[in-house]
Design a protein around this motif. Structure first.
Motif, PDB file in Angstrom:
ATOM      1  N   THR A  85       0.829  -1.212   0.000  1.00 26.44           N
ATOM      2  CA  THR A  85       0.000   0.000   0.000  1.00 26.44           C
ATOM      3  C   THR A  85       0.864   1.263   0.000  1.00 26.44           C
ATOM      4  N   ARG A  86       2.172   1.104  -0.092  1.00 18.89           N
ATOM      5  CA  ARG A  86       3.080   2.237   0.091  1.00 18.89           C
ATOM      6  C   ARG A  86       2.832   3.381  -0.891  1.00 18.89           C
ATOM      7  N   ARG A  87       2.378   3.089  -2.088  1.00 15.76           N
ATOM      8  CA  ARG A  87       2.070   4.175  -3.039  1.00 15.76           C
ATOM      9  C   ARG A  87       0.646   4.705  -2.866  1.00 15.76           C
ATOM     10  N   LEU A  88      -0.065   4.160  -1.918  1.00 16.49           N
ATOM     11  CA  LEU A  88      -1.390   4.675  -1.551  1.00 16.49           C
ATOM     12  C   LEU A  88      -1.197   5.508  -0.295  1.00 16.49           C
ATOM     13  N   SER A  89      -0.588   6.657  -0.484  1.00 13.20           N
ATOM     14  CA  SER A  89      -0.165   7.463   0.677  1.00 13.20           C
ATOM     15  C   SER A  89      -0.645   8.906   0.581  1.00 13.20           C
ATOM     16  N   ARG A  90      -1.846   9.063   0.123  1.00  4.88           N
ATOM     17  CA  ARG A  90      -2.392  10.412  -0.017  1.00  4.88           C
ATOM     18  C   ARG A  90      -3.158  10.829   1.237  1.00  4.88           C
ATOM     19  N   ILE A  91      -3.056  12.102   1.547  1.00  5.42           N
ATOM     20  CA  ILE A  91      -3.919  12.699   2.570  1.00  5.42           C
ATOM     21  C   ILE A  91      -5.158  13.135   1.801  1.00  5.42           C
ATOM     22  N   ILE A  92      -6.276  12.499   2.051  1.00  4.76           N
ATOM     23  CA  ILE A  92      -7.517  12.781   1.316  1.00  4.76           C
ATOM     24  C   ILE A  92      -8.160  14.061   1.826  1.00  4.76           C
ATOM     25  N   ALA A  93      -8.257  14.183   3.125  1.00  2.72           N
ATOM     26  CA  ALA A  93      -8.891  15.366   3.716  1.00  2.72           C
ATOM     27  C   ALA A  93      -8.378  15.558   5.138  1.00  2.72           C
ATOM     28  N   HIS A  94      -8.236  16.825   5.508  1.00  4.29           N
ATOM     29  CA  HIS A  94      -7.907  17.167   6.893  1.00  4.29           C
ATOM     30  C   HIS A  94      -8.835  18.293   7.292  1.00  4.29           C
ATOM     31  N   GLU A  95      -9.741  17.985   8.163  1.00  3.62           N
ATOM     32  CA  GLU A  95     -10.686  18.973   8.690  1.00  3.62           C
ATOM     33  C   GLU A  95     -10.191  19.366  10.076  1.00  3.62           C
ATOM     34  N   ALA A  96      -9.311  20.354  10.127  1.00  2.00           N
ATOM     35  CA  ALA A  96      -8.670  20.737  11.391  1.00  2.00           C
ATOM     36  C   ALA A  96      -9.697  21.116  12.462  1.00  2.00           C
TER      37      ALA A  96
END
Length: 157
Positions: A85-96
């Motif tokens: 899964t190493r190339r599946l490393s996206r931050i999809i959303a950050h709702e601070a």
């Protein structure tokens, strides 16, 4: 498993550098078993397609992140393909404001905390080697650390 013909479905799905058959596969050995190949899909759809292709070919699969936790758990009876899964490393959303973050499974804890730090936040988990611990591995292996603030959970768990 016979030669490269059995890897044809993966070679059709993935870029050349995403199907590893060289001595690098030894880094993904588990309990004395070494996979025939390691796959590095870079999207959830490609991950799903790799899983489908392996199932149709009757191959056993182990899902891995960086491979750092392969010594945990039971030794597999059969191990044909590692799908990382190493190339599946996206931050999809950050709702601070809501203190929530949605990430792909191959994102390491260190990568998540680097992004959260911009908002003065962090995931209060402390497994050893956060730079090697993927979020998927952290959840799958229940490797949250000392659990002073609880354990990790996923939205689908």
């Amino acid at each position: 498993m016979s030669g490269t013909k059995s890897l044809a479905p993966f070679r059709e799905l993935l870029a050349a550098d995403a199907v590893i058959t060289s001595e690098t596969v030894c880094a993904f050995s588990c309990g004395g078993r070494t996979p025939h190949c390691v796959l590095f899909p870079d999207s959830v759809d490609l991950f799903r397609s790799c899983m489908t292709a392996a199932a149709q070919a009757g191959m056993s699969v182990m899902v891995v992140g960086t491979g750092a936790g392969l010594g945990l758990g039971n030794v597999p009876r059969q191990y044909d393909v590692a799908i990382s899964t190493r190339r599946l490393s996206r931050i999809i959303a950050h709702e601070a404001a809501d203190m929530t973050v949605t990430v792909e499974a191959g994102t390491t804890l260190a990568e998540v905390n680097a992004v959260l730090a911009h908002a003065g936040q962090h995931l209060p988990l402390d497994p050893p080697h956060p730079e090697l611990t993927t979020i998927g591995g952290l959840i799958a292996g229940d490797a949250s650390g000392r659990c002073a603030w609880g354990t990790a959970r996923c939205a689908t768990c």
